[in-house]
Design an enzyme around this catalytic site. Structure first.
Site, short mmCIF file in Angstrom:
data_model
loop_
_atom_site.label_atom_id
_atom_site.label_comp_id
_atom_site.label_asym_id
_atom_site.label_seq_id
_atom_site.Cartn_x
_atom_site.Cartn_y
_atom_site.Cartn_z
N ASP A 1 -18.55 -29.34 -0.39
CA ASP A 1 -19.89 -28.87 -0.02
C ASP A 1 -20.90 -30.03 -0.20
O ASP A 1 -20.61 -31.15 0.18
CB ASP A 1 -20.27 -27.64 -0.87
CG ASP A 1 -21.40 -26.84 -0.26
OD1 ASP A 1 -22.54 -27.03 -0.70
OD2 ASP A 1 -21.14 -26.06 0.66
N HIS B 1 -13.30 -22.53 1.09
CA HIS B 1 -14.39 -23.47 0.79
C HIS B 1 -14.51 -23.79 -0.70
O HIS B 1 -14.76 -24.93 -1.07
CB HIS B 1 -15.69 -22.87 1.32
CG HIS B 1 -16.87 -23.73 1.13
ND1 HIS B 1 -17.11 -24.83 1.94
CD2 HIS B 1 -17.87 -23.68 0.25
CE1 HIS B 1 -18.22 -25.39 1.54
NE2 HIS B 1 -18.71 -24.72 0.53
N TYR C 1 -31.58 -28.20 1.20
CA TYR C 1 -31.22 -28.13 2.61
C TYR C 1 -32.32 -28.73 3.46
O TYR C 1 -32.07 -29.51 4.37
CB TYR C 1 -30.98 -26.66 3.03
CG TYR C 1 -29.65 -26.15 2.57
CD1 TYR C 1 -29.45 -25.77 1.25
CD2 TYR C 1 -28.56 -26.07 3.44
CE1 TYR C 1 -28.21 -25.33 0.81
CE2 TYR C 1 -27.33 -25.62 3.01
CZ TYR C 1 -27.16 -25.26 1.69
OH TYR C 1 -25.94 -24.82 1.26
#
Lengths: 459, 468
Positions: free
Chosen positions: A229, A435, A378
């Site tokens: 990630d 993930h 982000y």
């Protein structure tokens, strides 16, 4: 059209020198192409930068109080549920009916004090870097004699935390053929117990530089890196900034470039995979491309879009509502372990994770109130076109290993990874896992990490 | 040889003529078909469980908005429990709703905003509820006090959007139902709440999209005794009323809109995007059109991406995103009021207070938020996005043009600017197109006077034509 012999000789000599010049120019150009990215500097604290910074490392303990737990329970008891749509399962997001079950466990059976003790079983520390308190755990292997102790930093992502690694830590600090790790697990600033930046612009490059400074402060001149990630981007940046410090880079997620080579392999791949460097397993995981990658990405990236544009708005409600926060975070632990989980009434949440582990991770976000700052990461990274950023145009020459898990959000074949990672020492197709690899399949990930590191150590 | 050549050319000529006839016939047939293409729909049932065998209760019940001490105490307790997180230095509204300014709004909400007074204001118009397709539909029904001799009031249904409500029209209703100007038409107004919004019950089944809402609103108007009526709308209301016009073109006398994003880019739109900057006159572009549309990449694509995060997550995970907002009134307020800032003018993102109170009063803004809060409808309101976008851009209604007389009020700060050419692509009978001087997305609430004037202008023209 007609030339004399002398002219011919002259012409061929000219051609040869032009060719030689061209080759030399290409070699020089290739060498001149940057193999590192600039380190830069930053200050993220409140107000102006102070003249000197306290460089001491302080031990830290996770704490809780009755007050904190009572406040949590009051808020949980005030939750205003809405009926789910009949037969909605997990297609509209976290199913309300199942959420009630999770919350009931959280309210009546989950023991936060016990979990805090679990968190504290490894030594925690904090130290100030670039104006921010950076939190990390430092785990030394219990037996060091006759072992090769390799320092490694593992970096988490969103919506994870250092806690994701609690299952893999015992495996890494145990010897494997005389090799064992000394592990540093930081929290990205803005996540968990690491202070959030007060200034705009805190992106993965800043995090990478801070983590390099951390390793330096801890006395490590050379070390390994592991990440998934956001962690994969940050560790990649670290390897680009100081390749001389990074012995090896191990990733379980790769952000591949777009570009002509990728496009070509998408077009030809389904029919002649070997021609474009795709294996059979690559084809199985990639195609049908539009359905698997484009549509699924669109369906799953709403959170990404809103966090990359309006993090302050998105974080506001979930910082008041623990149930809202749990839904937001745990929805990812459902879909990103396996997209098929959306067809299940309970989102398949407890198939790979225990509620205790899942809620401990949520509690880290809850008790630190760090959800908003975690979302800002982000926007800071994607605010400007990512493909134009210096790190995305720079290649990585540090020995790299990839663990490709089948249910990872987007599959990155070795041939695509090779576009930027120029020194891939191992690439493994994992049999299962998604993930949150370290959380879900710690043994598989640890095994692959050891194999990669042993390979690098031999050469 | 010459004979054969002659025969060959005649045959080719003949075949060309035949081909032209066939193609022409095909085009004519297609055009005719689309002209007659009416949107079809099936009946629905949105209550919980299976529909009961006995007929549906179609009584119309009076409804009053109520509140209680308990409701207010719960709200205040939650506001007091807020855990604010400071916004980054100097970030204004560029990361979303600024935390420091939010505390000011919340302080007003906690200490000065009078919900009981606002509830009285809401109740100044008569509210009703009636069951249609298994769910309770809430609406206002405002009859004018007086109607000029020999005429009757013009029936008008006004449909709100997200994150708005019927309350957006409270400034507009008195202007439409009032007889002070003898030259004006007088309207009888019906303002429903879209199922899943405010006081209308939320559907319990999947699949409730704009066409279903349109069908239900037709049933509502029929139940109230109207055979023909006008519509006015913006935001989601635009799509619902457009579907109403597509479902029953003979019933909708006129369609008035302030929002009409193209659902399917057509040839003329694409050409105008490529060439419009250099040949504006060719496409009927005004200076203002050019300013708002070009450069296309920045103004249409990049701006859209910056502002559509909410749409993306609501269209995919509504139950997740609405979850926290139904527990945290402050979170809900930030989420909703961010839109009232940015969608009124994009420049407001660079202001510390988001320009929120430049065009709206905090009382009005918070009343709208309270409608979402007290009804707990945020999740169901968001589901409408998933149900509508679920079919992508290929829904049947996206391919069918609209032949009902349409009036478009073009406000300068609307989210998506649509020049006349683009509106006409879908609304083939564009009767009025009015560029407005000021106003953004929540036009009815921001500029009720301008809106009322345009509705008057449009309706008079259509009524005049009808009388002829």
């Amino acid at each position: 059209m007609l030339r004399d012999k002398k002219g011919n000789k002259k012409k061929s000599l000219l051609d040869l020198s032009v060719a030689a010049g061209g080759i030399m120019a290409y070699i020089v150009y290739k060498r001149k192409k940057p193999r590192t990215i600039p380190l830069g500097d930053g200050w993220w604290g409140v107000g102006e930068k102070t003249l000197s910074e306290d460089q001491k490392i302080y031990p830290f303990q996770v704490e809780t109080s009755d007050k904190e737990i009572e406040d949590l329970y009051e808020r949980i008891d005030r939750t205003r549920y809405a009926d789910p749509l009949e037969d909605g399962k997990f297609h509209y997001g976290f199913n309300s009916t199942y959420l009630k079950k999770v919350v009931s466990y959280w309210r009546h059976e989950f023991d936060w004090k016990k979990q805090v003790a679990v968190l504290n079983k490894y030594p925690h520390f904090k130290t100030k870097i670039e104006g921010l308190d950076v939190h990390f755990i430092h785990v030394r292997p219990p037996h060091r004699e006759n072992q090769k102790v390799l320092p490694i930093m593992i970096v988490h992502g969103w919506p994870g935390s250092f806690y994701e690694f609690y299952k893999i830590l015992p495996l890494l600090t145990q010897s494997h053929d005389g090799v064992v790790f000394e592990v540093i697990c930081p929290s990205i600033p803005g996540y968990g117990f690491s202070e959030a930046s007060h200034k705009q612009g805190f992106n993965s490059l800043a995090a990478a530089r801070i983590f390099l400074k951390l390793m330096e402060r801890l006395g490590f001149s050379q070390f390994y890196l592991q990440g998934g990630d956001w962690g994969s981007l940050i560790t990649t940046n670290m390897a680009q900034m100081k390749p001389q410090c990074v012995k090896g880079l191990h990733l379980n997620m790769c952000m591949s470039n777009r570009g002509f080579k990728v496009l070509l392999s998408l077009l030809i791949g389904p029919y002649l995979p070997f021609l474009v460097g795709l294996s059979r397993e690559d084809v199985r995981r990639l195609f049908p491309f539009f359905e698997k990658n484009v549509f699924e990405m669109l369906r799953e990236s709403g959170y990404f879009h809103i966090q990359a544009t309006k993090p302050d708005t998105a974080g506001c409600g979930v910082n008041d509502s623990p149930v809202g926060l749990a839904a937001w975070i745990l929805e990812k632990f459902s879909s990103w372990a396996d997209l098929k989980n959306r067809d299940l009434e309970d989102g398949g949440l407890e198939r790979k994770f225990s509620l205790d582990d899942l809620l401990t991770n949520v509690m880290i976000y809850w008790t630190t109130g760090s959800i908003t700052s975690s979302m800002r990461f982000y926007k800071e990274n994607l605010g400007s076109n990512l493909n134009n950023r210096v790190d995305f145009k720079t290649e990585i020459f540090v020995p790299t290993g990839f663990a490709a898990f089948p249910n990872e959000l987007m599959h990155c074949p070795k041939s695509w990874a090779q576009i930027r990672y120029r020194n891939i020492q191992s690439y493994t197709f994992m049999p299962r896992g998604g993930h949150f690899a370290a959380f879900e399949e710690p043994q598989l990930l640890a095994d692959d990490l050891f194999n990669f590191v042993k390979k690098v150590e031999k050469s | 040889m010459w004979c054969i050549f002659h025969c060959y050319t005649s045959l080719t000529c003949l075949s060309h003529v035949l081909l032209a006839l066939v193609i022409g016939g095909l085009i004519y047939f297609l055009v005719q078909r689309s002209k007659n293409q009416v949107l079809t729909t099936e009946d629905g049932w949105w209550g919980s469980g299976a529909p009961r065998d006995a007929g549906e209760d179609d009584t119309i019940r009076s409804f009053r908005v109520t509140t209680s001490d308990q409701e207010l105490e719960d709200l205040y307790r939650r506001i007091d429990l807020t855990r604010p997180f400071p916004s980054l230095e100097d970030s204004q509204f560029n990361y979303g709703f600024n935390s420091q300014y939010l505390q000011k709004v919340v302080s007003y909400w906690r200490n000065e905003f009078d919900w009981r007074k606002q509830v009285d204001k809401l109740n100044q118009y008569p509210h009703f509820k009636t069951k249609i397709e298994g769910i309770d539909i809430h609406y206002l029904h405002v009859k004018p006090k007086k109607v000029p001799e020999g005429t009757s009031a013009v029936p008008l249904i006004m449909v709100h959007g997200w994150p708005g409500s019927f309350y957006e029209f409270y400034g507009l209703i008195p202007l439409l139902t009032d007889l002070s100007n003898p030259h004006n038409l007088v309207f009888e107004v019906v303002c429903p709440s879209i199922p899943g919004y405010g006081f209308s019950e939320a559907p319990h089944k999947k699949g409730f999209d704009s066409v279903c809402a349109a069908r239900i609103f037709h049933k509502l108007m029929k139940r109230l005794g109207f055979q023909q009526y006008y519509t006015h709308a913006g935001d989601w209301g635009w799509l619902v009323t457009t579907n109403m016009a597509q479902l029953e073109p003979k019933t909708v006398k006129g369609l008035h809109l302030n929002f009409a994003p193209p659902s399917k880019p057509g040839l003329s739109m694409a050409l105008s995007m490529m060439l419009g900057r250099h040949f504006p006159k060719l496409f009927g572009f005004t200076d203002f059109d050019i300013q708002r549309l070009f450069p296309c990449m920045e103004k249409l694509v990049v701006e859209s991406i910056k502002e559509t995060g909410y749409m993306h997550i609501q269209a995919t995970k509504p139950d997740t995103v609405g979850r926290g907002l139904n527990d945290s009134p402050v979170g809900l307020a930030a989420y909703i009021l961010e839109k009232f800032s940015t969608w009124t003018s994009h420049d407001f993102r660079n202001l510390d207070d988001g320009g929120l109170t430049r065009k709206f009063s905090l009382d009005d803004l918070l009343t709208n938020v309270m409608i979402y809060w007290t009804s707990g409808c945020i999740i169901s309101s968001m589901r409408f996005y998933k149900e509508n976008f679920g079919q992508g851009l290929d829904a049947p209604h996206a391919k069918i043009p609209v032949y009902v007389p349409t009036g478009f009020a073009c406000f300068p700060n609307e989210l998506m600017h649509t020049p006349r050419l683009w509106v006409k692509q879908k609304y083939r009978k564009l009767v009025t197109f009015t560029p407005m001087d000021r106003g953004g997305h929540f036009a009815a609430m921001e500029e009720p006077q301008l809106m009322a004037e345009d509705i008057q202008k449009f309706t008079k023209i259509v009524e005049g034509k009808v009388k002829e």
